[in-house]
Design a protein around this motif. Sequence first.
Motif, PDB file in Angstrom:
ATOM      1  N   ALA A 276      -6.988   2.288   0.957  1.00  0.00           N
ATOM      2  CA  ALA A 276      -5.843   2.312   0.036  1.00  0.00           C
ATOM      3  C   ALA A 276      -6.275   2.878  -1.309  1.00  0.00           C
ATOM      4  CB  ALA A 276      -5.289   0.905  -0.146  1.00  0.00           C
ATOM      5  N   ASN A 277      -5.515   3.851  -1.818  1.00  0.00           N
ATOM      6  CA  ASN A 277      -5.827   4.407  -3.134  1.00  0.00           C
ATOM      7  C   ASN A 277      -4.648   4.284  -4.109  1.00  0.00           C
ATOM      8  OD1 ASN A 277      -4.215   6.389  -2.070  1.00  0.00           O
ATOM      9  ND2 ASN A 277      -5.609   8.069  -2.506  1.00  0.00           N
ATOM     10  N   LYS A 278      -3.568   3.654  -3.697  1.00  0.00           N
ATOM     11  CA  LYS A 278      -2.453   3.369  -4.590  1.00  0.00           C
ATOM     12  C   LYS A 278      -1.739   2.131  -4.042  1.00  0.00           C
ATOM     13  CE  LYS A 278       1.318   5.631  -7.014  1.00  0.00           C
ATOM     14  NZ  LYS A 278       2.178   6.816  -7.065  1.00  0.00           N
ATOM     15  N   VAL A 279      -1.762   1.048  -4.825  1.00  0.00           N
ATOM     16  CA  VAL A 279      -1.217  -0.227  -4.375  1.00  0.00           C
ATOM     17  C   VAL A 279      -0.279  -0.785  -5.439  1.00  0.00           C
ATOM     18  CG1 VAL A 279      -1.780  -2.563  -3.590  1.00  0.00           C
ATOM     19  CG2 VAL A 279      -3.345  -0.692  -3.091  1.00  0.00           C
TER      20      VAL A 279
ATOM     21  N   GLU B 145       0.862  -1.114 -10.760  1.00  0.00           N
ATOM     22  CA  GLU B 145       0.253  -0.282  -9.714  1.00  0.00           C
ATOM     23  C   GLU B 145      -1.233  -0.157 -10.007  1.00  0.00           C
ATOM     24  OE1 GLU B 145       1.954   3.534  -8.910  1.00  0.00           O
ATOM     25  OE2 GLU B 145       3.879   2.671  -8.338  1.00  0.00           O
ATOM     26  N   LYS B 146      -2.031  -0.257  -8.959  1.00  0.00           N
ATOM     27  CA  LYS B 146      -3.482  -0.164  -9.088  1.00  0.00           C
ATOM     28  C   LYS B 146      -4.016   0.923  -8.169  1.00  0.00           C
ATOM     29  CE  LYS B 146      -3.699  -3.339 -12.094  1.00  0.00           C
ATOM     30  NZ  LYS B 146      -3.942  -2.953 -13.461  1.00  0.00           N
ATOM     31  N   ASP B 147      -5.251   1.371  -8.455  1.00  0.00           N
ATOM     32  CA  ASP B 147      -5.862   2.475  -7.718  1.00  0.00           C
ATOM     33  C   ASP B 147      -6.680   2.038  -6.507  1.00  0.00           C
ATOM     34  OD1 ASP B 147      -4.775   4.317  -9.466  1.00  0.00           O
ATOM     35  OD2 ASP B 147      -6.500   4.255 -10.812  1.00  0.00           O
ATOM     36  N   SER B 148      -6.790   0.729  -6.278  1.00  0.00           N
ATOM     37  CA  SER B 148      -7.530   0.256  -5.104  1.00  0.00           C
ATOM     38  C   SER B 148      -7.011  -1.123  -4.716  1.00  0.00           C
ATOM     39  CB  SER B 148      -9.028   0.183  -5.392  1.00  0.00           C
ATOM     40  OG  SER B 148      -9.308  -0.865  -6.295  1.00  0.00           O
ATOM     41  N   LEU B 149      -7.252  -1.502  -3.478  1.00  0.00           N
ATOM     42  CA  LEU B 149      -6.849  -2.826  -3.019  1.00  0.00           C
ATOM     43  C   LEU B 149      -7.649  -3.903  -3.744  1.00  0.00           C
ATOM     44  CD1 LEU B 149      -5.043  -4.449  -1.157  1.00  0.00           C
ATOM     45  CD2 LEU B 149      -6.757  -4.218   0.621  1.00  0.00           C
ATOM     46  N   TYR B 150      -8.912  -3.627  -4.031  1.00  0.00           N
ATOM     47  CA  TYR B 150      -9.742  -4.589  -4.756  1.00  0.00           C
ATOM     48  C   TYR B 150      -9.149  -4.889  -6.134  1.00  0.00           C
ATOM     49  CZ  TYR B 150     -13.657  -6.731  -7.163  1.00  0.00           C
ATOM     50  OH  TYR B 150     -14.440  -7.591  -7.881  1.00  0.00           O
ATOM     51  N   ALA B 151      -8.793  -3.863  -6.890  1.00  0.00           N
ATOM     52  CA  ALA B 151      -8.207  -4.053  -8.220  1.00  0.00           C
ATOM     53  C   ALA B 151      -6.868  -4.775  -8.125  1.00  0.00           C
ATOM     54  CB  ALA B 151      -8.038  -2.706  -8.922  1.00  0.00           C
ATOM     55  N   ALA B 152      -6.083  -4.449  -7.105  1.00  0.00           N
ATOM     56  CA  ALA B 152      -4.782  -5.098  -6.911  1.00  0.00           C
ATOM     57  C   ALA B 152      -4.951  -6.582  -6.600  1.00  0.00           C
ATOM     58  CB  ALA B 152      -4.015  -4.400  -5.792  1.00  0.00           C
ATOM     59  N   MET B 153      -5.909  -6.927  -5.737  1.00  0.00           N
ATOM     60  CA  MET B 153      -6.145  -8.328  -5.406  1.00  0.00           C
ATOM     61  C   MET B 153      -6.678  -9.103  -6.598  1.00  0.00           C
ATOM     62  SD  MET B 153      -5.133  -9.080  -2.408  1.00  0.00           S
ATOM     63  CE  MET B 153      -5.821 -10.713  -2.418  1.00  0.00           C
ATOM     64  N   ASP B 154      -7.473  -8.460  -7.428  1.00  0.00           N
ATOM     65  CA  ASP B 154      -8.004  -9.095  -8.628  1.00  0.00           C
ATOM     66  C   ASP B 154      -6.866  -9.480  -9.573  1.00  0.00           C
ATOM     67  OD1 ASP B 154     -10.204 -10.018 -10.067  1.00  0.00           O
ATOM     68  OD2 ASP B 154     -10.342  -8.171 -11.247  1.00  0.00           O
TER      69      ASP B 154
ATOM     70  N   VAL C 154       0.866  -1.176   0.000  1.00  0.00           N
ATOM     71  CA  VAL C 154       0.000   0.000   0.000  1.00  0.00           C
ATOM     72  C   VAL C 154       0.906   1.230   0.000  1.00  0.00           C
ATOM     73  CG1 VAL C 154      -1.781   1.274   1.237  1.00  0.00           C
ATOM     74  CG2 VAL C 154      -1.829  -1.228   1.213  1.00  0.00           C
ATOM     75  N   LEU C 155       0.886   1.965  -1.107  1.00  0.00           N
ATOM     76  CA  LEU C 155       1.762   3.133  -1.264  1.00  0.00           C
ATOM     77  C   LEU C 155       1.135   4.396  -0.685  1.00  0.00           C
ATOM     78  CD1 LEU C 155       2.946   2.408  -4.913  1.00  0.00           C
ATOM     79  CD2 LEU C 155       4.163   1.905  -2.787  1.00  0.00           C
ATOM     80  N   SER C 156      -0.191   4.510  -0.787  1.00  0.00           N
ATOM     81  CA  SER C 156      -0.868   5.660  -0.191  1.00  0.00           C
ATOM     82  C   SER C 156      -2.305   5.281   0.144  1.00  0.00           C
ATOM     83  CB  SER C 156      -0.844   6.876  -1.131  1.00  0.00           C
ATOM     84  OG  SER C 156      -1.638   6.644  -2.272  1.00  0.00           O
ATOM     85  N   ALA C 157      -2.870   6.021   1.079  1.00  0.00           N
ATOM     86  CA  ALA C 157      -4.236   5.769   1.526  1.00  0.00           C
ATOM     87  C   ALA C 157      -4.924   7.095   1.809  1.00  0.00           C
ATOM     88  CB  ALA C 157      -4.228   4.894   2.769  1.00  0.00           C
TER      89      ALA C 157
END
Length: 96
Positions: A49-52, A74-83, A37-40
């Motif tokens: 989390a808004n940058k993962v 890099e993704k804009d949400s934890l959901y997108a990153a987990m997907d 998690v880079l930023s929240a």
Amino acid sequence: MANENLPLSYKGHPLRRKDNLIYYGTMAEKYIIMLQVLSAKEQNGLSIANKVSVQLQLTDPDLKSRDRVVKKSEKDSLYAAMDVAAVWLDRALSGK
């Protein structure tokens, strides 16, 4: 009542968290996913989390950490990153 000894998992692979790092998969396999998690941002009193950063890594302990990285994004949400992480890990472990 849920069993407290069961580890948290997502789509059949275990999740482990240490501060802002989330490890997806098991070190006994050839590959693992590292989510950072880079930023929240604060929303309704919760940190979201808004940058993962997502990295598919080899688990070989003999390699340097930078040589272990196979893919990254890099993704804009934890959901997108987990997907993305679930797809990458399943494909890597199946040899596709």
